[in-house]
Design a protein around this motif. Structure first.
Motif, PDB file in Angstrom:
ATOM      1  N   TYR A  56       0.848  -1.341   0.112  1.00 37.67           N
ATOM      2  CA  TYR A  56       0.016   0.041   0.092  1.00 37.67           C
ATOM      3  C   TYR A  56       0.875   1.311  -0.039  1.00 37.67           C
ATOM      4  CZ  TYR A  56       0.471   0.369   5.215  1.00 37.67           C
ATOM      5  OH  TYR A  56       0.943   0.357   6.458  1.00 37.67           O
ATOM      6  N   GLU A 108      -6.766   1.518   2.855  1.00 40.22           N
ATOM      7  CA  GLU A 108      -8.050   1.967   3.618  1.00 40.22           C
ATOM      8  C   GLU A 108      -8.435   0.594   4.342  1.00 40.22           C
ATOM      9  OE1 GLU A 108      -7.803   1.714   0.540  1.00 40.22           O
ATOM     10  OE2 GLU A 108      -9.465   0.097  -0.177  1.00 40.22           O
ATOM     11  N   THR A 117     -14.619  -2.254   4.472  1.00 38.96           N
ATOM     12  CA  THR A 117     -15.793  -2.234   4.818  1.00 38.96           C
ATOM     13  C   THR A 117     -16.576  -3.274   5.299  1.00 38.96           C
ATOM     14  OG1 THR A 117     -16.640  -3.181   2.713  1.00 38.96           O
ATOM     15  CG2 THR A 117     -16.206  -0.646   2.623  1.00 38.96           C
TER      16      THR A 117
END
Ligand code: HPA
Length: 293
Positions: free
Chosen positions: A97, A199, A202
């Motif tokens: 990332y 991130e 979810t």
């Protein structure tokens, strides 16, 4: 110093690792290292607890090592004698990332293996999906789901080295090293899903990962394990469950909480790591069998 990045087009990442290993030997004065310990988020203090003293080696001064930009990850290493073993302890890692390529991410592991390492202990923080896991618990990784869409074994150079391209991944997370871990303290085991990040997930993604069989989720560790297995090293993964995964624990996942909770597992991670290394590097067991692989 050559300016290309590890594994950049035209560069052979294995040759680069051999050059970096020569420099590592020169800087540490150690002819070889036996074990690599990579410290994940918040686990930096494990280095001192394992016996690291004095100023660290600045890894960015070794050829083709990149700066680490993840929270709490420092490109620093110590060469630590532990019983009969010489251990390279690295205080962080590079992640996909951060925009790094898989070759850059695993350059440290390949360098350590070129310097003699046969055992790679990868530590990390992870979100917990398995409802049996508690926050702060250390879990041994038993298997993984590589959901990054990439691999450190891409490219032509890989085929002529180690196990070749199509390495066998059954038992990638060494059953023997997990057994030695359980002999130090009984820990639970789980399947680690690596996502790309950065991130967090979810709740819907976490539901999907649970359906796929994941017990843990994180943003690291799998490329290093793949690279180590390709070169024939044995791999142990110790994940600290720093939080309930998104949607599973009531409160949103916070980065501070991840770092703080990992910090509370420093003693346990140290004890497990030290215990495994001591068992591996004591030449003879009670039954007279050598444990060295
Ligand atoms: N998700 C991804 N990576 C992580 C988490 C998480 O919940 N916790 C620690 N690393």
């Amino acid at each position: 110093m050559p300016s290309t990045r590890a594994g950049a087009p035209g560069a052979n990442p294995f040759d680069q690792a051999r050059v970096a290993a020569r420099e590592l030997r020169r800087m540490t004065g150690a002819a070889r290292h036996d074990v690599l310990v990579v410290l994940g988020t918040g686990l930096f203090p494990v280095a001192a607890q394992l016996g690291a003293t004095g100023p660290p080696i600045d890894l960015t001064s070794l050829p083709w090592f990149s700066r680490f930009t993840g929270p709490g990850h420092r490109p620093e290493a110590w060469s630590v004698p532990l019983g009969e073993a010489r251990v390279l302890v690295v205080a962080g890692r590079l992640h996909l990332y951060e925009g790094a390529t898989p070759s850059e991410v695993v350059h440290g592991v390949r360098t350590a293996i070129a310097a003699g390492v046969r055992t790679v202990i990868l530590t990390c923080s992870a979100g917990g999906l398995n409802p049996a896991f508690s926050t702060g618990e250390v879990v041994a990784i038993s298997d993984h789901l590589n959901l990054t869409g990439t691999s450190p074994l891409l490219g032509e150079a890989v085929d002529a080295v180690g196990g070749g391209r199509h390495i066998e991944m059954t038992d990638a997370w060494s059953p023997r090293l997990r057994m030695l871990t359980h002999a130090v303290a009984p820990v639970r085991e789980g399947v680690y899903a690596q996502v790309l990040g950065p991130e967090l997930e979810t709740p819907a993604e976490i539901k999907m990962l649970a359906t796929l069989g994941a017990d843990l989720v994180g943003m690291s560790t799998v490329p290093e394990a793949i690279a180590a297995r390709h070169l024939g090293a044995e791999v142990l993964g110790l994940a600290v469950v720093t939080n309930a995964a998104a949607g599973m624990g009531g409160s949103p996942v916070a980065l501070d909480e991840i770092v703080d909770t990992a910090g509370r597992a420093v003693e346990e991670v140290t004890a497990l790591t030290r215990g495994v290394i001591e068992q591996l590097h004591t030449n003879v067991t009670a039954e007279g069998d050598s444990l060295r692989g």
